[in-house]
Motif scaffolding. Structure first.
Motif, short mmCIF file in Angstrom:
data_model
loop_
_atom_site.label_atom_id
_atom_site.label_comp_id
_atom_site.label_asym_id
_atom_site.label_seq_id
_atom_site.Cartn_x
_atom_site.Cartn_y
_atom_site.Cartn_z
N PRO A 49 0.74 1.84 -0.10
CA PRO A 49 -0.80 2.58 0.34
C PRO A 49 -0.55 3.69 1.12
O PRO A 49 -1.11 4.86 1.02
N ALA A 50 0.57 3.78 2.09
CA ALA A 50 1.06 5.08 2.75
C ALA A 50 1.16 6.06 1.77
O ALA A 50 0.80 7.03 1.91
N LEU A 51 2.01 6.02 0.55
CA LEU A 51 2.32 6.99 -0.39
C LEU A 51 1.03 7.46 -0.90
O LEU A 51 0.90 8.54 -1.23
N LEU A 52 0.50 6.51 -1.35
CA LEU A 52 -0.93 6.97 -2.08
C LEU A 52 -2.05 7.62 -1.05
O LEU A 52 -2.47 8.58 -1.61
N LEU A 53 -1.98 7.24 0.09
CA LEU A 53 -2.85 7.90 0.82
C LEU A 53 -2.21 9.62 1.24
O LEU A 53 -3.02 10.59 1.15
N LEU A 54 -0.82 9.72 1.27
CA LEU A 54 -0.38 10.70 1.50
C LEU A 54 -0.46 11.75 0.23
O LEU A 54 -0.57 13.02 0.34
N GLY A 55 -0.46 11.18 -0.95
CA GLY A 55 -0.83 12.00 -2.13
C GLY A 55 -2.27 12.30 -2.23
O GLY A 55 -2.46 13.43 -2.61
N VAL A 56 -3.28 11.55 -1.68
CA VAL A 56 -4.58 11.98 -1.89
C VAL A 56 -4.80 13.16 -0.67
O VAL A 56 -5.44 14.02 -0.97
#
Length: 67
Positions: A49-56
């Protein structure tokens, strides 16, 4: 005939001394393998989830829609 008897006697003596001890199977000692399992990390569920948040956030920040 004496040559044959001499040859047979020599062959018999050689074979009996060669096999005098009999067959002994080799002994192979195998060392036990110890497998240590490492416990799962406690924050493994936070990485994706942290990587997805950084991508967004990166996608929003790089949006250059200057209309």
């Amino acid at each position: 005939m004496t040559k044959f008897a001499t040859f047979a006697a020599a062959l018999g003596l050689t074979a009996s001394s060669a096999l005098a001890g009999g067959y002994v199977a080799p002994v192979v000692e195998v060392e036990p393998v110890i497998v240590e399992e490492q416990p799962a990390s406690s924050n493994a569920g936070l990485v994706v989830p942290a990587l997805l948040l950084l991508g967004v956030i990166a996608a929003i920040a790089s949006d250059d829609d200057d209309s």
